[in-house]
Scaffold this motif. Structure first.
Motif, PDB file in Angstrom:
ATOM      1  N   THR A  63     -10.870  -1.299 -32.396  1.00  0.00           N
ATOM      2  CA  THR A  63     -11.230  -0.514 -31.209  1.00  0.00           C
ATOM      3  C   THR A  63     -12.739  -0.579 -30.979  1.00  0.00           C
ATOM      4  OG1 THR A  63      -9.355   0.959 -31.545  1.00  0.00           O
ATOM      5  CG2 THR A  63     -11.159   1.792 -30.183  1.00  0.00           C
ATOM      6  N   GLN A  64     -13.503  -0.347 -32.039  1.00  0.00           N
ATOM      7  CA  GLN A  64     -14.962  -0.356 -31.936  1.00  0.00           C
ATOM      8  C   GLN A  64     -15.488  -1.739 -31.564  1.00  0.00           C
ATOM      9  OE1 GLN A  64     -16.969   0.523 -35.592  1.00  0.00           O
ATOM     10  NE2 GLN A  64     -18.976   0.578 -34.646  1.00  0.00           N
ATOM     11  N   GLU A  69     -13.730   3.338 -27.760  1.00  0.00           N
ATOM     12  CA  GLU A  69     -13.871   4.416 -28.730  1.00  0.00           C
ATOM     13  C   GLU A  69     -12.622   5.274 -28.671  1.00  0.00           C
ATOM     14  OE1 GLU A  69     -17.412   6.883 -28.243  1.00  0.00           O
ATOM     15  OE2 GLU A  69     -17.037   7.043 -26.127  1.00  0.00           O
ATOM     16  N   GLN A  74     -11.706  10.156 -34.116  1.00  0.00           N
ATOM     17  CA  GLN A  74     -12.954  10.654 -34.691  1.00  0.00           C
ATOM     18  C   GLN A  74     -12.878  12.165 -34.929  1.00  0.00           C
ATOM     19  OE1 GLN A  74     -16.096   9.307 -32.057  1.00  0.00           O
ATOM     20  NE2 GLN A  74     -15.410   7.194 -32.232  1.00  0.00           N
TER      21      GLN A  74
END
Length: 128
Positions: A63-64, A69, A74
């Motif tokens: 994803t990063q 994001e 997170q």
């Protein structure tokens, strides 16, 4: 002699088609598969809690690296560390495997149950 597993390829959930799927959705899917007795390997390719840890790292990295994001992931990570105090130095997968007496499926479910708890708390639908 090695043991072979024959897997039936199944389609991904219909609700995932045409939308971006976050890691938390994938974790809920992994939990569902285990509870359906289809095994962790049906999602990660292996039956170990380490495969789930690698799966999460790989998904988050992908994803990063692709410029995205995943804020929900997170926030889950922060919640697991700050509110549940379940982010030990050695890694959650090592602790959970020890907590579950070496049972990889139970250790994976412990992590996935936290994911389900987090999602239930955060995704409550507003009252009509």
């Amino acid at each position: 002699m090695s043991e072979k597993k024959i897997a039936k390829v199944e389609p991904l959930p219909e609700e995932w088609r045409g939308r971006r799927v976050g890691l938390m959705d994938a974790l809920l899917y992994a939990r569902k598969r285990i509870l359906e007795r289809r095994g962790l390997w049906s999602v990660t390719g292996f039956d170990t809690v380490e495969s789930l840890a690698a799966f999460t790292i790989g998904w988050a990295s992908n994803t990063q690296f692709n410029g995205g994001e995943d804020l929900e992931w997170q926030e889950f990570w922060d919640w697991l560390r700050d509110e549940k105090h379940e982010m030990p130095y050695e890694g959650w997968h090592v602790k959970y495997l020890r907590d579950c007496d070496g049972d990889h499926e139970r250790a994976a479910l412990k992590f996935l149950d936290f994911a389900a708890e987090f999602v239930a708390l955060r995704r409550k639908t507003p009252s009509s």
